[in-house]
Design a protein around this motif. Structure first.
Motif, PDB file in Angstrom:
ATOM      1  N   PRO A 305      -3.493  -1.029  21.177  1.00 36.19           N
ATOM      2  CA  PRO A 305      -3.362  -2.075  20.151  1.00 36.19           C
ATOM      3  C   PRO A 305      -3.433  -1.547  18.720  1.00 36.19           C
ATOM      4  O   PRO A 305      -2.943  -2.217  17.809  1.00 36.19           O
ATOM      5  CB  PRO A 305      -4.528  -3.012  20.460  1.00 36.19           C
ATOM      6  CG  PRO A 305      -5.507  -2.186  21.247  1.00 36.19           C
ATOM      7  CD  PRO A 305      -4.676  -1.230  22.033  1.00 36.19           C
ATOM      8  N   MET A 306      -4.031  -0.375  18.505  1.00 36.86           N
ATOM      9  CA  MET A 306      -4.121   0.162  17.147  1.00 36.86           C
ATOM     10  C   MET A 306      -2.737   0.447  16.560  1.00 36.86           C
ATOM     11  O   MET A 306      -2.548   0.434  15.336  1.00 36.86           O
ATOM     12  CB  MET A 306      -4.965   1.433  17.138  1.00 36.86           C
ATOM     13  CG  MET A 306      -5.229   2.001  15.747  1.00 36.86           C
ATOM     14  SD  MET A 306      -6.182   0.896  14.685  1.00 36.86           S
ATOM     15  CE  MET A 306      -7.803   1.057  15.455  1.00 36.86           C
ATOM     16  N   VAL A 307      -1.757   0.689  17.425  1.00 35.90           N
ATOM     17  CA  VAL A 307      -0.398   0.924  16.944  1.00 35.90           C
ATOM     18  C   VAL A 307       0.172  -0.351  16.326  1.00 35.90           C
ATOM     19  O   VAL A 307       1.003  -0.294  15.422  1.00 35.90           O
ATOM     20  CB  VAL A 307       0.499   1.434  18.093  1.00 35.90           C
ATOM     21  CG1 VAL A 307       1.943   1.607  17.640  1.00 35.90           C
ATOM     22  CG2 VAL A 307      -0.041   2.754  18.641  1.00 35.90           C
ATOM     23  N   ASN A 308      -0.289  -1.493  16.803  1.00 31.25           N
ATOM     24  CA  ASN A 308       0.184  -2.794  16.330  1.00 31.25           C
ATOM     25  C   ASN A 308      -0.730  -3.285  15.200  1.00 31.25           C
ATOM     26  O   ASN A 308      -1.412  -4.301  15.325  1.00 31.25           O
ATOM     27  CB  ASN A 308       0.199  -3.786  17.497  1.00 31.25           C
ATOM     28  CG  ASN A 308       0.937  -5.067  17.170  1.00 31.25           C
ATOM     29  OD1 ASN A 308       2.040  -5.025  16.640  1.00 31.25           O
ATOM     30  ND2 ASN A 308       0.325  -6.191  17.477  1.00 31.25           N
ATOM     31  N   SER A 309      -0.740  -2.551  14.097  1.00 35.15           N
ATOM     32  CA  SER A 309      -1.690  -2.856  13.029  1.00 35.15           C
ATOM     33  C   SER A 309      -1.045  -2.597  11.671  1.00 35.15           C
ATOM     34  O   SER A 309       0.093  -2.129  11.575  1.00 35.15           O
ATOM     35  CB  SER A 309      -2.955  -2.008  13.188  1.00 35.15           C
ATOM     36  OG  SER A 309      -2.644  -0.627  13.084  1.00 35.15           O
ATOM     37  N   SER A 310      -1.788  -2.893  10.625  1.00 28.92           N
ATOM     38  CA  SER A 310      -1.301  -2.651   9.263  1.00 28.92           C
ATOM     39  C   SER A 310      -2.462  -2.182   8.386  1.00 28.92           C
ATOM     40  O   SER A 310      -3.632  -2.405   8.704  1.00 28.92           O
ATOM     41  CB  SER A 310      -0.661  -3.911   8.673  1.00 28.92           C
ATOM     42  OG  SER A 310      -1.602  -4.963   8.591  1.00 28.92           O
ATOM     43  N   TRP A 311      -2.106  -1.547   7.280  1.00 26.59           N
ATOM     44  CA  TRP A 311      -3.083  -1.007   6.343  1.00 26.59           C
ATOM     45  C   TRP A 311      -3.209  -1.968   5.168  1.00 26.59           C
ATOM     46  O   TRP A 311      -2.232  -2.213   4.467  1.00 26.59           O
ATOM     47  CB  TRP A 311      -2.624   0.369   5.870  1.00 26.59           C
ATOM     48  CG  TRP A 311      -3.553   1.067   4.920  1.00 26.59           C
ATOM     49  CD1 TRP A 311      -3.641   0.882   3.570  1.00 26.59           C
ATOM     50  CD2 TRP A 311      -4.517   2.068   5.256  1.00 26.59           C
ATOM     51  NE1 TRP A 311      -4.603   1.702   3.032  1.00 26.59           N
ATOM     52  CE2 TRP A 311      -5.161   2.453   4.054  1.00 26.59           C
ATOM     53  CE3 TRP A 311      -4.904   2.672   6.439  1.00 26.59           C
ATOM     54  CZ2 TRP A 311      -6.156   3.417   4.009  1.00 26.59           C
ATOM     55  CZ3 TRP A 311      -5.894   3.638   6.394  1.00 26.59           C
ATOM     56  CH2 TRP A 311      -6.518   4.000   5.192  1.00 26.59           C
ATOM     57  N   ASP A 312      -4.406  -2.505   4.951  1.00 29.89           N
ATOM     58  CA  ASP A 312      -4.665  -3.408   3.826  1.00 29.89           C
ATOM     59  C   ASP A 312      -5.343  -2.606   2.727  1.00 29.89           C
ATOM     60  O   ASP A 312      -6.550  -2.379   2.753  1.00 29.89           O
ATOM     61  CB  ASP A 312      -5.541  -4.583   4.266  1.00 29.89           C
ATOM     62  CG  ASP A 312      -5.659  -5.660   3.199  1.00 29.89           C
ATOM     63  OD1 ASP A 312      -5.498  -5.330   2.006  1.00 29.89           O
ATOM     64  OD2 ASP A 312      -5.917  -6.829   3.551  1.00 29.89           O
ATOM     65  N   GLU A 313      -4.530  -2.169   1.749  1.00 30.69           N
ATOM     66  CA  GLU A 313      -5.047  -1.310   0.689  1.00 30.69           C
ATOM     67  C   GLU A 313      -6.055  -2.052  -0.173  1.00 30.69           C
ATOM     68  O   GLU A 313      -7.084  -1.500  -0.570  1.00 30.69           O
ATOM     69  CB  GLU A 313      -3.888  -0.813  -0.179  1.00 30.69           C
ATOM     70  CG  GLU A 313      -4.300   0.120  -1.308  1.00 30.69           C
ATOM     71  CD  GLU A 313      -4.855   1.444  -0.806  1.00 30.69           C
ATOM     72  OE1 GLU A 313      -5.675   2.044  -1.531  1.00 30.69           O
ATOM     73  OE2 GLU A 313      -4.475   1.877   0.308  1.00 30.69           O
ATOM     74  N   ALA A 314      -5.778  -3.312  -0.496  1.00 29.96           N
ATOM     75  CA  ALA A 314      -6.653  -4.079  -1.380  1.00 29.96           C
ATOM     76  C   ALA A 314      -8.034  -4.282  -0.766  1.00 29.96           C
ATOM     77  O   ALA A 314      -9.062  -4.135  -1.437  1.00 29.96           O
ATOM     78  CB  ALA A 314      -6.021  -5.427  -1.708  1.00 29.96           C
ATOM     79  N   ALA A 315      -8.062  -4.611   0.528  1.00 31.04           N
ATOM     80  CA  ALA A 315      -9.335  -4.865   1.200  1.00 31.04           C
ATOM     81  C   ALA A 315      -9.944  -3.609   1.805  1.00 31.04           C
ATOM     82  O   ALA A 315     -11.071  -3.642   2.286  1.00 31.04           O
ATOM     83  CB  ALA A 315      -9.140  -5.910   2.298  1.00 31.04           C
ATOM     84  N   GLN A 316      -9.163  -2.514   1.792  1.00 29.66           N
ATOM     85  CA  GLN A 316      -9.595  -1.275   2.428  1.00 29.66           C
ATOM     86  C   GLN A 316      -9.985  -1.520   3.885  1.00 29.66           C
ATOM     87  O   GLN A 316     -11.057  -1.161   4.357  1.00 29.66           O
ATOM     88  CB  GLN A 316     -10.755  -0.641   1.657  1.00 29.66           C
ATOM     89  CG  GLN A 316     -10.344  -0.003   0.334  1.00 29.66           C
ATOM     90  CD  GLN A 316      -9.429   1.207   0.547  1.00 29.66           C
ATOM     91  OE1 GLN A 316      -9.868   2.252   1.026  1.00 29.66           O
ATOM     92  NE2 GLN A 316      -8.152   1.058   0.190  1.00 29.66           N
TER      93      GLN A 316
END
Length: 463
Positions: A305-316
């Motif tokens: 499931p980690m492959v199905n994720s996104s990086w939230d730069e603002a919230a870190q």
């Protein structure tokens, strides 16, 4: 309560700031019903039809076809009570006032149905009459001087708009007849259809008319936006092409890309699809190897499931999705788009096939809605349909991985100790190295390969 209503260009999805008017589906003097499609607008994501929020008679169209309009600018005006008699003259058209407390609200529609049109609206032929336009409301964000409308001597003001070509100033220019391929040619070349005199049947514009207009000398009324001197043609960057470029540059220089490749024998997977076609419930279903890749991806994402994720730069934060909105990159006349199948991981194989067929058909017709291109979590790009072995795809913004599916070729392959002709393909997986390290990416790609190599065994072993 004012009987004159102006409708402003709405936000068609995800903060879009402007749209280009492709086709008016109504003209001045038409009686419009609630939710009747009135205009087709191209945004940076899709071409959509906008329904009418009012019932009434069209009194004014503020912009011609081919003009780019800012969200919030009035585009059409109605008389919602035409039976009440002539309208009193006014120096300018006022903005619609808010209803008083307790007053009965005007009959309005929710702006729904931005996807494929279900009605049977038809284009109208050009009329000889040229209705005059009333002045547009203030404030004017980008004032543009427009030519006066004969026989009135006063110039016409222009509503807030980012102008890429002059707005048409009469009904004849607003309604031009041209087939979709001709409209596309004119759009690609930056030639405004409103300024062309058609030589085809019933005054329709032909490809030759567009080419003739392109080579005609420039005038102050219709500035040429395409240059063809020195063996070069310059085409304006806008719409889907502009958004795609911005997204690709942002993704390429934001997410650290890593790409891994896997070449494998998919003979058993191809044979499994052939057997599936013979089953009664699948006889009328379009089946392709891409469908098998889609099921392999959704199955492997459940294991990783980690492959199905996104990086939230603002919230870190890393945002792991428990749903799979599976994007399929599609090349269209308007440019590259990536519509996605919502919650594809919960669909049966038959449902997934139906969803893929619908997605491809809608994209080919240019009717993909902004909602269908929003919220993707993982993307597949099928470069194999062009005979390409594989590639190093760039991540769509907001996603952590994308899979390139190459051509399936009959090649010599060592099978059970002997060299035999087998069906072979190559996969290319690009991923965001901030989220996915080499081990996770390799395991995920290997699982997809194992599924394609022997889908029956993979399903039994992973259940």
């Amino acid at each position: 309560m004012s009987r004159i209503k102006q409708f402003k260009l709405p936000d068609l999805g995800e903060g879009l700031t402007e749209g280009e008017i492709l086709t008016w589906l109504v003209k001045v003097g038409d009686t419009v019903e609630l939710n009747q499609p009135i205009v087709e607008v191209e945004t940076a994501k899709a071409a959509v039809e906008i329904p009418s929020p009012y019932v009434g008679v069209v009194t004014q169209l503020f912009f011609g076809e081919g003009v780019t309009v800012e969200v919030g600018a009035p585009i059409i005006e109605y008389d919602t009570d035409p039976g009440a008699g002539a309208l009193p003259e006014a120096p300018a058209a006022p903005a619609a006032a808010a209803p008083a407390a307790g007053a009965k609200p005007e009959r309005e529609a929710n702006l729904v149905g931005y996807g494929p049109r279900t009605g049977a609206a038809t284009r109208r032929a050009r009329k000889g009459g040229a209705p005059a336009h009333a002045p547009a409301p203030a404030p004017v964000a980008v004032p543009v001087a427009a030519a006066p409308v004969a026989p009135a001597p006063a110039p016409v003001a222009v509503a807030p708009v980012v102008v890429t070509q002059p707005a048409a100033l009469n009904g004849a220019a607003l309604h031009v007849l041209a087939k979709p391929p001709v409209r596309k040619l004119a759009k690609d070349l930056g030639v405004p259809l409103a300024g062309i005199v058609g030589t085809g049947p019933q005054g329709s514009i032909t490809r030759d008319d567009v080419q003739a207009a392109l080579s005609a000398p420039a005038t102050t009324a219709a500035p040429v936006r395409v240059t063809t001197t020195g063996g070069e043609t310059r085409i304006p960057i806008k719409g889907v092409r502009k958004l795609t470029a911005e997204n690709m540059v942002r993704s390429a220089f934001t997410a650290p890309h890593v790409t891994e490749f896997l070449t494998l024998d998919v003979t058993r997977g191809v044979n499994a699809l052939e057997r599936l076609k013979k089953q009664r419930e699948w006889r009328d279903v379009r089946i392709s190897p891409l469908l098998l890749v889609m099921r392999a991806v959704t199955t492997a994402l459940k294991r990783y499931p980690m492959v199905n994720s996104s990086w939230d730069e603002a919230a870190q934060e890393i945002v792991v999705k428990d749903y799979v909105n599976l994007g399929i990159a599609a090349a269209t006349p308007r440019g590259l788009i990536v519509p996605n199948i919502k919650d594809a991981g919960s669909l049966s194989f038959l449902e997934l096939a139906a969803a893929l067929t619908g997605l491809v058909g809608t994209a080919r017709d240019g009717k993909t809605s902004p909602a269908d291109m929003s919220g993707g979590t993982f993307t597949i790009t099928n470069v194999g349909v062009y005979g390409v072995d594989t590639g190093t795809p760039i991540l769509p913004p907001g996603e952590s991985a994308i899979l390139a599916f190459g051509a399936i070729r009959e090649m010599p392959w060592v099978h059970k100790g002997k060299v035999k002709p087998r069906q072979v393909t190559t996969l290319g997986l690009s991923f965001d190295h901030r989220i996915i390290d080499g081990e996770l990416g390799s395991k995920f790609l290997a699982d997809i390969g194992a599924f394609l190599a022997d889908p029956e065994a993979a399903l039994l072993g992973w259940s």
